[in-house]
Design an enzyme around this catalytic site. Structure first.
Site, PDB file in Angstrom:
ATOM      1  N   ASP A  89      46.075  38.531  45.009  1.00  0.00           N
ATOM      2  CA  ASP A  89      45.282  39.702  44.622  1.00  0.00           C
ATOM      3  C   ASP A  89      43.783  39.464  44.697  1.00  0.00           C
ATOM      4  OD1 ASP A  89      45.228  37.978  42.425  1.00  0.00           O
ATOM      5  OD2 ASP A  89      45.086  39.610  40.980  1.00  0.00           O
TER       6      ASP A  89
ATOM      7  N   LYS B  60      49.460  45.588  35.418  1.00  0.00           N
ATOM      8  CA  LYS B  60      48.645  45.354  34.231  1.00  0.00           C
ATOM      9  C   LYS B  60      47.625  46.472  34.086  1.00  0.00           C
ATOM     10  CE  LYS B  60      44.917  42.336  35.967  1.00  0.00           C
ATOM     11  NZ  LYS B  60      44.154  41.101  35.662  1.00  0.00           N
TER      12      LYS B  60
ATOM     13  N   THR C 128      43.479  30.371  27.769  1.00  0.00           N
ATOM     14  CA  THR C 128      43.712  30.783  29.152  1.00  0.00           C
ATOM     15  C   THR C 128      43.954  32.291  29.194  1.00  0.00           C
ATOM     16  OG1 THR C 128      44.612  28.645  29.793  1.00  0.00           O
ATOM     17  CG2 THR C 128      45.270  30.542  31.110  1.00  0.00           C
TER      18      THR C 128
ATOM     19  N   SER D 190      49.577  38.488  41.280  1.00  0.00           N
ATOM     20  CA  SER D 190      48.571  37.479  41.576  1.00  0.00           C
ATOM     21  C   SER D 190      49.007  36.502  42.657  1.00  0.00           C
ATOM     22  CB  SER D 190      48.177  36.742  40.296  1.00  0.00           C
ATOM     23  OG  SER D 190      47.081  35.877  40.526  1.00  0.00           O
ATOM     24  N   HIS D 191      49.155  35.242  42.297  1.00  0.00           N
ATOM     25  CA  HIS D 191      49.429  34.164  43.248  1.00  0.00           C
ATOM     26  C   HIS D 191      50.920  33.956  43.465  1.00  0.00           C
ATOM     27  CE1 HIS D 191      49.521  32.749  39.171  1.00  0.00           C
ATOM     28  NE2 HIS D 191      50.269  31.723  39.543  1.00  0.00           N
TER      29      HIS D 191
ATOM     30  N   ASP E 274      43.883  34.137  46.917  1.00  0.00           N
ATOM     31  CA  ASP E 274      45.296  34.306  46.580  1.00  0.00           C
ATOM     32  C   ASP E 274      45.779  35.735  46.793  1.00  0.00           C
ATOM     33  OD1 ASP E 274      43.901  35.466  44.436  1.00  0.00           O
ATOM     34  OD2 ASP E 274      45.526  35.010  43.032  1.00  0.00           O
TER      35      ASP E 274
ATOM     36  N   ASP F  99      41.743  37.149  43.233  1.00  0.00           N
ATOM     37  CA  ASP F  99      40.918  36.706  42.115  1.00  0.00           C
ATOM     38  C   ASP F  99      40.807  35.184  42.002  1.00  0.00           C
ATOM     39  OD1 ASP F  99      43.447  36.133  41.145  1.00  0.00           O
ATOM     40  OD2 ASP F  99      43.276  37.351  39.327  1.00  0.00           O
ATOM     41  N   ARG F 100      41.526  34.453  42.855  1.00  0.00           N
ATOM     42  CA  ARG F 100      41.442  32.993  42.813  1.00  0.00           C
ATOM     43  C   ARG F 100      40.799  32.456  44.088  1.00  0.00           C
ATOM     44  NH1 ARG F 100      46.524  30.446  39.568  1.00  0.00           N
ATOM     45  NH2 ARG F 100      46.719  32.094  38.007  1.00  0.00           N
TER      46      ARG F 100
ATOM     47  N   ARG G 228      55.095  40.948  34.466  1.00  0.00           N
ATOM     48  CA  ARG G 228      55.548  40.404  35.749  1.00  0.00           C
ATOM     49  C   ARG G 228      57.044  40.141  35.698  1.00  0.00           C
ATOM     50  NH1 ARG G 228      50.807  36.047  37.335  1.00  0.00           N
ATOM     51  NH2 ARG G 228      49.100  37.545  37.346  1.00  0.00           N
TER      52      ARG G 228
ATOM     53  N   LYS H 246      38.151  37.436  37.340  1.00  0.00           N
ATOM     54  CA  LYS H 246      37.747  36.350  38.220  1.00  0.00           C
ATOM     55  C   LYS H 246      37.716  36.890  39.640  1.00  0.00           C
ATOM     56  CE  LYS H 246      42.450  34.582  37.720  1.00  0.00           C
ATOM     57  NZ  LYS H 246      43.126  34.194  36.477  1.00  0.00           N
TER      58      LYS H 246
END
Length: 542
Positions: A278, A125, A343, A112-113, A276, A280-281, A21, A375
């Site tokens: 992408d 990724k 994590t 992501s977020h 979020d 996944d949250r 990122r 997730k």
């Protein structure tokens, strides 16, 4: 048709917990994207003629990198590429496509977020054939290769039509543009009782789903409104935008405050959720009550058997180390395995593949199961709706019954964002050096029983991951955890996790920050946060 381009290495292409990122202008440097993707391909074996999945969250620069990745896949010998229409694939949907179509792997283009736009964040990724993020041995190989790369291969061909569903050719390679939602929606219908959820909605149950102008917009519209019959307007901010409408697509109480305020109002809906960048949250809010991600994991695990896909029970539960111990008590009552990992969703992959865990979760708004290897935000929303449909209770009633049964883990995360990296590292180093002397001492009237630097011993492949966060445990089951985040793109983020276990139901209605105040003071004293960072308050509290 294919050409080899001479290049020079970049020294900053080390993947973090969720890939590489950086800010968009860094990715836009000449050969930067190409170097990293070639480093990925050079670190893999056996993909000639195989299928690669490519898709992303629709953020700025997504469409351009899809084209680059596909052309490089063609030049490197892949036989087929599956691409989401418009370059769109939520991260859990990409994992499902990899698994369903038995692809060799996939490139997921997402940060992501994190915010999006011409000067904001981008990410790449690699996910392996099980649909999950590449394990550390592969990401380490990618980084090593990126430091020595001298050339990359790419097809010398015009762009393919990214918006036309169907098959095309890119040289000898097949390119298939697919509907990004269909496979995922079909999978959800196998897991959940859509008839029961439809009946719940038809009975007058109201809900609101905020996609934050990110990738889950099309998924929410198709599943919640079209297939489950929620009225139009249930899904808001559902058009994916390259800059997420100028907002921060992180589903927490700071960036989704409007949704929170709506659910706390007297005329708000029965259930609110957000996802979020992408997909996944997730954020789960009931009428008048916010459910922390840690509690959500525990409550979903305790009730998962009510959904068809989990009616036979759970093999085990896995959680990241900073996630609260609420799920541990569910696992103990169900007499199933409980696994504490670092994590990063990649650490759950071995447990899921080995059949040791069924449901997994992270405190940073991520929950999922063995249906994919990521997730999955919308999955969590649908499981909640399935549980509500069967139990015919409100979110608040389910929460209070759960706490009465298992006790309540008051829990919060304090983020200190954009901190000077050297100061953040010194805080961690100084605290780490003091760990052996802490047990048996007291701070702010709290007695320390254990202190360590968490190391994970994978029970499946026997690998060891060290320095995954500093844990300080107190008498009575409370703890504080310090960790440096690996998901940002500038400076350092110190994450402080605070948890207090409260078994007494009479004390289950305290305000969270008040319940944790003495632990917060203890954490500040132990780590000298202000002295190391100059900050006496966190940037974000969730």
């Amino acid at each position: 048709m294919f050409k080899t381009v001479v290049t020079k290495p970049f020294d900053d292409q080390k993947p973090g917990t969720s890939g590489l990122r950086k800010k968009v202008p860094e990715f836009q440097q000449e050969n930067y994207v190409e170097n990293f993707i070639q480093s990925v391909f050079d670190s893999l074996e056996g993909f000639k003629g195989k299928t690669l999945v490519i898709g992303g969250d629709g953020r700025y620069y997504n469409r351009e990198v899809v084209q680059i990745a596909a052309k490089m896949a063609a030049a490197n010998g892949f036989g087929r590429v599956l691409v989401g229409k418009g370059g769109i694939l939520s991260t859990p949907a990409a994992s499902n496509v990899i698994r369903k179509h038995k692809a060799f792997g996939g490139l997921i283009l997402s940060a992501s977020h994190n915010p999006g736009g011409p000067t904001e964040d981008f990410g790449i990724k690699y996910n392996i054939g099980n649909g999950g993020p590449a394990p550390e041995k592969i990401t380490e190989a990618i980084f090593a290769r990126s430091k020595t790369i001298t050339q990359y291969m790419i097809a010398d061909a015009p762009d393919f039509d990214i918006d036309a569903i169907g098959s095309q050719k890119l040289g000898a390679m097949d390119v298939e543009v697919i509907d990004p939602v269909t496979d995922y929606a079909e999978l959800m219908e196998t897991l959940f009782d859509f008839d029961a959820i439809r009946a719940l909605i038809k009975s007058g149950f109201t809900l609101r789903f905020d996609s934050m102008h990110a990738v889950t917009g099309p998924y929410g519209k198709e599943i919640l409104e079209r297939r489950l019959g929620a009225p139009e307007g249930t899904c808001i901010n559902f058009v994916p935008l390259e800059d997420f409408g100028g907002h921060h697509p992180d589903p927490n109480l700071v960036y989704a405050k409007d949704l929170y305020d709506l659910l706390m109002s007297s005329d708000g809906p029965d259930f609110g959720a957000a996802s979020d960048g992408d997909g996944d949250r997730n954020l789960i809010i009931g009428k008048g009550i916010f459910i922390t991600p840690s509690d959500s994991l525990a409550m979903l695990a305790a009730n998962a058997h009510l959904a068809p896909g989990y009616k036979s029970g759970l093999a085990g539960i896995a959680r990241s180390m900073p996630t609260s111990g609420a799920a541990d008590r569910v696992a103990e009552k169900l007499n199933i395995g409980m696994y504490e990992t670092p994590t990063g969703w990649k650490f759950f992959g071995n447990l899921l593949d080995a059949g040791m865990a069924t449901i997994c979760g992270e405190e940073s708004s991520g929950t999922g199961s063995n249906h994919v290897r990521e997730k999955d935000g919308l999955w969590a929303v649908l499981l909640w709706l399935n549980i509500l449909a069967v139990r015919k209770l409100s979110v608040m009633q389910i929460a209070h019954e759960h706490w009465a049964t298992y006790g309540r883990n008051y829990y919060s995360r304090h983020d200190y964002e954009g901190v000077d990296t050297s100061g953040a590292n010194k805080l961690m180093d100084d605290l780490r050096a003091r760990l052996p002397a802490l047990p048996g001492t007291s701070v702010q009237g709290l007695k320390i029983t254990h202190a360590d630097d968490f190391a994970y011993h994978d029970p499946v492949d026997k690998s060891v991951s060290e320095h995954q966060g500093i844990r300080i445990l107190f008498e009575g089951g409370s703890r504080v955890v310090f960790r440096l985040s690996g998901t940002g793109t500038s400076g350092a983020t110190i994450r402080l996790y605070i948890e207090r276990y409260e078994p007494d139901p009479k004390r289950h209605d305290l305000e969270t920050q008040a319940a944790l105040a003495d632990l917060v003071r203890a954490a500040h004293e132990l780590a000298d946060i202000k002295g190391h960072t100059g900050r006496d308050k966190p940037s974000v509290i969730t």
